[in-house]
Design a protein around this motif. Structure first.
Motif, PDB file in Angstrom:
ATOM      1  N   ASP A 108       0.810  -1.231   0.000  1.00 18.26           N
ATOM      2  CA  ASP A 108       0.000   0.000   0.000  1.00 18.26           C
ATOM      3  C   ASP A 108       0.844   1.283   0.000  1.00 18.26           C
ATOM      4  O   ASP A 108       0.510   2.232  -0.725  1.00 18.26           O
ATOM      5  CB  ASP A 108      -0.958   0.006   1.184  1.00 18.26           C
ATOM      6  CG  ASP A 108      -2.055  -1.042   1.044  1.00 18.26           C
ATOM      7  OD1 ASP A 108      -2.317  -1.459  -0.103  1.00 18.26           O
ATOM      8  OD2 ASP A 108      -2.627  -1.466   2.061  1.00 18.26           O
ATOM      9  N   PRO A 109       1.923   1.366   0.807  1.00 23.42           N
ATOM     10  CA  PRO A 109       2.684   2.622   0.838  1.00 23.42           C
ATOM     11  C   PRO A 109       3.596   2.816  -0.377  1.00 23.42           C
ATOM     12  O   PRO A 109       4.167   3.894  -0.546  1.00 23.42           O
ATOM     13  CB  PRO A 109       3.531   2.494   2.113  1.00 23.42           C
ATOM     14  CG  PRO A 109       2.988   1.320   2.862  1.00 23.42           C
ATOM     15  CD  PRO A 109       2.403   0.414   1.827  1.00 23.42           C
ATOM     16  N   LEU A 110       3.750   1.810  -1.233  1.00 22.83           N
ATOM     17  CA  LEU A 110       4.695   1.899  -2.336  1.00 22.83           C
ATOM     18  C   LEU A 110       4.165   2.766  -3.470  1.00 22.83           C
ATOM     19  O   LEU A 110       2.967   2.807  -3.737  1.00 22.83           O
ATOM     20  CB  LEU A 110       4.995   0.495  -2.879  1.00 22.83           C
ATOM     21  CG  LEU A 110       5.593  -0.518  -1.905  1.00 22.83           C
ATOM     22  CD1 LEU A 110       5.872  -1.836  -2.626  1.00 22.83           C
ATOM     23  CD2 LEU A 110       6.863   0.023  -1.253  1.00 22.83           C
ATOM     24  N   THR A 111       5.083   3.442  -4.138  1.00 23.98           N
ATOM     25  CA  THR A 111       4.718   4.207  -5.318  1.00 23.98           C
ATOM     26  C   THR A 111       4.499   3.246  -6.492  1.00 23.98           C
ATOM     27  O   THR A 111       4.842   2.064  -6.426  1.00 23.98           O
ATOM     28  CB  THR A 111       5.829   5.196  -5.693  1.00 23.98           C
ATOM     29  OG1 THR A 111       6.997   4.458  -6.076  1.00 23.98           O
ATOM     30  CG2 THR A 111       6.158   6.120  -4.529  1.00 23.98           C
ATOM     31  N   LYS A 112       3.944   3.776  -7.589  1.00 22.82           N
ATOM     32  CA  LYS A 112       3.722   2.960  -8.777  1.00 22.82           C
ATOM     33  C   LYS A 112       5.034   2.377  -9.287  1.00 22.82           C
ATOM     34  O   LYS A 112       5.111   1.195  -9.648  1.00 22.82           O
ATOM     35  CB  LYS A 112       3.055   3.791  -9.864  1.00 22.82           C
ATOM     36  CG  LYS A 112       2.797   3.027 -11.155  1.00 22.82           C
ATOM     37  CD  LYS A 112       2.144   3.909 -12.206  1.00 22.82           C
ATOM     38  CE  LYS A 112       1.921   3.145 -13.511  1.00 22.82           C
ATOM     39  NZ  LYS A 112       1.289   4.022 -14.540  1.00 22.82           N
ATOM     40  N   GLU A 113       6.079   3.201  -9.308  1.00 23.07           N
ATOM     41  CA  GLU A 113       7.379   2.733  -9.790  1.00 23.07           C
ATOM     42  C   GLU A 113       7.942   1.647  -8.880  1.00 23.07           C
ATOM     43  O   GLU A 113       8.542   0.674  -9.350  1.00 23.07           O
ATOM     44  CB  GLU A 113       8.359   3.910  -9.869  1.00 23.07           C
ATOM     45  CG  GLU A 113       8.051   4.917 -10.973  1.00 23.07           C
ATOM     46  CD  GLU A 113       6.846   5.797 -10.652  1.00 23.07           C
ATOM     47  OE1 GLU A 113       6.456   5.880  -9.461  1.00 23.07           O
ATOM     48  OE2 GLU A 113       6.275   6.379 -11.599  1.00 23.07           O
ATOM     49  N   GLN A 114       7.765   1.798  -7.558  1.00 24.76           N
ATOM     50  CA  GLN A 114       8.263   0.802  -6.616  1.00 24.76           C
ATOM     51  C   GLN A 114       7.518  -0.525  -6.761  1.00 24.76           C
ATOM     52  O   GLN A 114       8.111  -1.598  -6.650  1.00 24.76           O
ATOM     53  CB  GLN A 114       8.129   1.330  -5.187  1.00 24.76           C
ATOM     54  CG  GLN A 114       9.108   2.434  -4.842  1.00 24.76           C
ATOM     55  CD  GLN A 114       8.846   3.051  -3.484  1.00 24.76           C
ATOM     56  OE1 GLN A 114       7.680   3.179  -3.050  1.00 24.76           O
ATOM     57  NE2 GLN A 114       9.898   3.443  -2.796  1.00 24.76           N
ATOM     58  N   ARG A 115       6.229  -0.450  -7.044  1.00 29.87           N
ATOM     59  CA  ARG A 115       5.454  -1.684  -7.236  1.00 29.87           C
ATOM     60  C   ARG A 115       5.889  -2.414  -8.501  1.00 29.87           C
ATOM     61  O   ARG A 115       6.000  -3.642  -8.514  1.00 29.87           O
ATOM     62  CB  ARG A 115       3.962  -1.358  -7.300  1.00 29.87           C
ATOM     63  CG  ARG A 115       3.397  -0.808  -6.007  1.00 29.87           C
ATOM     64  CD  ARG A 115       1.893  -0.651  -6.082  1.00 29.87           C
ATOM     65  NE  ARG A 115       1.381   0.071  -4.924  1.00 29.87           N
ATOM     66  CZ  ARG A 115       0.099   0.154  -4.602  1.00 29.87           C
ATOM     67  NH1 ARG A 115      -0.809  -0.434  -5.368  1.00 29.87           N
ATOM     68  NH2 ARG A 115      -0.292   0.822  -3.543  1.00 29.87           N
ATOM     69  N   ILE A 116       6.153  -1.656  -9.568  1.00 27.52           N
ATOM     70  CA  ILE A 116       6.621  -2.260 -10.810  1.00 27.52           C
ATOM     71  C   ILE A 116       7.972  -2.935 -10.584  1.00 27.52           C
ATOM     72  O   ILE A 116       8.208  -4.065 -11.028  1.00 27.52           O
ATOM     73  CB  ILE A 116       6.722  -1.204 -11.924  1.00 27.52           C
ATOM     74  CG1 ILE A 116       5.326  -0.717 -12.309  1.00 27.52           C
ATOM     75  CG2 ILE A 116       7.448  -1.769 -13.144  1.00 27.52           C
ATOM     76  CD1 ILE A 116       5.333   0.450 -13.283  1.00 27.52           C
ATOM     77  N   ALA A 117       8.863  -2.251  -9.864  1.00 28.46           N
ATOM     78  CA  ALA A 117      10.184  -2.812  -9.576  1.00 28.46           C
ATOM     79  C   ALA A 117      10.063  -4.073  -8.727  1.00 28.46           C
ATOM     80  O   ALA A 117      10.795  -5.054  -8.944  1.00 28.46           O
ATOM     81  CB  ALA A 117      11.051  -1.772  -8.862  1.00 28.46           C
ATOM     82  N   LEU A 118       9.121  -4.065  -7.764  1.00 26.74           N
ATOM     83  CA  LEU A 118       8.926  -5.233  -6.911  1.00 26.74           C
ATOM     84  C   LEU A 118       8.412  -6.413  -7.719  1.00 26.74           C
ATOM     85  O   LEU A 118       8.868  -7.551  -7.530  1.00 26.74           O
ATOM     86  CB  LEU A 118       7.938  -4.891  -5.789  1.00 26.74           C
ATOM     87  CG  LEU A 118       7.613  -6.024  -4.815  1.00 26.74           C
ATOM     88  CD1 LEU A 118       8.857  -6.486  -4.079  1.00 26.74           C
ATOM     89  CD2 LEU A 118       6.539  -5.575  -3.814  1.00 26.74           C
ATOM     90  N   ARG A 119       7.471  -6.170  -8.638  1.00 27.74           N
ATOM     91  CA  ARG A 119       6.950  -7.251  -9.478  1.00 27.74           C
ATOM     92  C   ARG A 119       8.061  -7.857 -10.340  1.00 27.74           C
ATOM     93  O   ARG A 119       8.138  -9.075 -10.504  1.00 27.74           O
ATOM     94  CB  ARG A 119       5.810  -6.738 -10.356  1.00 27.74           C
ATOM     95  CG  ARG A 119       4.495  -6.543  -9.621  1.00 27.74           C
ATOM     96  CD  ARG A 119       3.328  -6.464 -10.582  1.00 27.74           C
ATOM     97  NE  ARG A 119       3.426  -5.308 -11.457  1.00 27.74           N
ATOM     98  CZ  ARG A 119       2.915  -4.115 -11.180  1.00 27.74           C
ATOM     99  NH1 ARG A 119       2.266  -3.917 -10.038  1.00 27.74           N
ATOM    100  NH2 ARG A 119       3.024  -3.116 -12.045  1.00 27.74           N
ATOM    101  N   LYS A 120       8.914  -6.999 -10.894  1.00 27.79           N
ATOM    102  CA  LYS A 120      10.017  -7.492 -11.717  1.00 27.79           C
ATOM    103  C   LYS A 120      10.995  -8.318 -10.895  1.00 27.79           C
ATOM    104  O   LYS A 120      11.455  -9.390 -11.327  1.00 27.79           O
ATOM    105  CB  LYS A 120      10.751  -6.313 -12.368  1.00 27.79           C
ATOM    106  CG  LYS A 120       9.954  -5.619 -13.460  1.00 27.79           C
ATOM    107  CD  LYS A 120      10.744  -4.473 -14.074  1.00 27.79           C
ATOM    108  CE  LYS A 120       9.974  -3.818 -15.207  1.00 27.79           C
ATOM    109  NZ  LYS A 120      10.724  -2.667 -15.784  1.00 27.79           N
ATOM    110  N   LYS A 121      11.292  -7.853  -9.700  1.00 23.45           N
ATOM    111  CA  LYS A 121      12.209  -8.594  -8.820  1.00 23.45           C
ATOM    112  C   LYS A 121      11.607  -9.936  -8.436  1.00 23.45           C
ATOM    113  O   LYS A 121      12.292 -10.974  -8.472  1.00 23.45           O
ATOM    114  CB  LYS A 121      12.500  -7.772  -7.560  1.00 23.45           C
ATOM    115  CG  LYS A 121      13.375  -8.516  -6.557  1.00 23.45           C
ATOM    116  CD  LYS A 121      13.543  -7.715  -5.271  1.00 23.45           C
ATOM    117  CE  LYS A 121      14.321  -8.519  -4.239  1.00 23.45           C
ATOM    118  NZ  LYS A 121      14.465  -7.768  -2.958  1.00 23.45           N
TER     119      LYS A 121
END
Length: 225
Positions: free
Chosen positions: A40-53
């Motif tokens: 929830d606290p993550l930005t859109k860019e952080q969520r995309i990076a997390l999905r890729k990781k």
């Protein structure tokens, strides 16, 4: 079912998320949780990076490549609204991929020495993330560090349609066992002297064990679910 040119062999046991193609033991592995990550606290860019990781980590795990404890995560939680087992099961799956085992299961597997394995301790919380799901539970993520493409895809009816692709372009499957199917999967048995517990990176959430290992686990009442 197993298949080997010019020879007969006992069945390879297949343990995975939805159940087992072994018609004599079709009880499912409990799929009881997910990584305890608050997005929830993550930005859109952080969520995309997390999905890729996470995609890279899951591919490595499925391929028998060792993944660091930090990347797999030290804390998990029950999926909201998921039914809670009465207690820790010998084999469980979290997030549809990682195999979670109890201390008793780990000890027996280390004694059986079925091939290279890695374990690290985790904590499992309730869905609200306020307390342990099972007080005092000693649970471990198990990494199976052997990958063998032993499933004969063309003859395995349990596979259904592909759900994606592996990095080399091979189709990726999620095994379906929604109903009883005789000889639903054809698996080549391990060569003599090879690891007796392995993954096939073309199947998500699948875990394969030799007949010797399966018999020992059942004798110790440490089978799935």
């Amino acid at each position: 079912m197993t298949k080997e040119a010019g020879a007969k062999s006992g069945p390879v046991r297949v343990w995975f998320a939805a159940g087992s193609v072994d018609n004599n033991a079709s009880k499912p592995i409990w799929q009881v949780g997910q990584h305890d990550i608050d997005v929830d606290p993550l930005t859109k860019e952080q969520r995309i990076a997390l999905r890729k990781k996470n995609k890279v980590v899951r591919q490595a795990y499925r391929s028998g490549v060792e993944v660091s404890a930090a990347d797999l995560g030290p804390t998990y939680s029950l999926i909201p609204d998921e039914r809670k087992p009465s207690g820790p099961q010998p084999f469980m799956l979290f997030g549809g991929l990682e195999t979670i085992v109890t201390a008793e299961t780990r000890a027996l597997l280390e004694e059986l020495d079925p091939g290279p394995l890695r374990f690290h301790a985790i904590e499992v919380l309730n869905a609200a993330r306020t307390a342990p799901l099972w007080k005092g539970a000693d649970l471990h993520v198990m990494q199976v560090l052997t990958c063998r493409r032993a499933v004969v895809v063309a003859e395995s009816r349990a596979l259904g349609d592909p759900v994606g692709k592996c990095p080399d372009g091979e189709a990726l499957y999620m095994v379906s066992t929604s109903h009883e199917m005789k000889d639903a999967m054809v698996v080549l048995p391990p060569p003599e002297g090879a690891a007796e517990m392995w993954l096939d990176d073309r199947l998500t959430g699948a875990l394969f064990v030799s007949d010797r290992v399966a018999k020992a686990l059942r004798a110790a009442k440490l089978s799935r679910g």
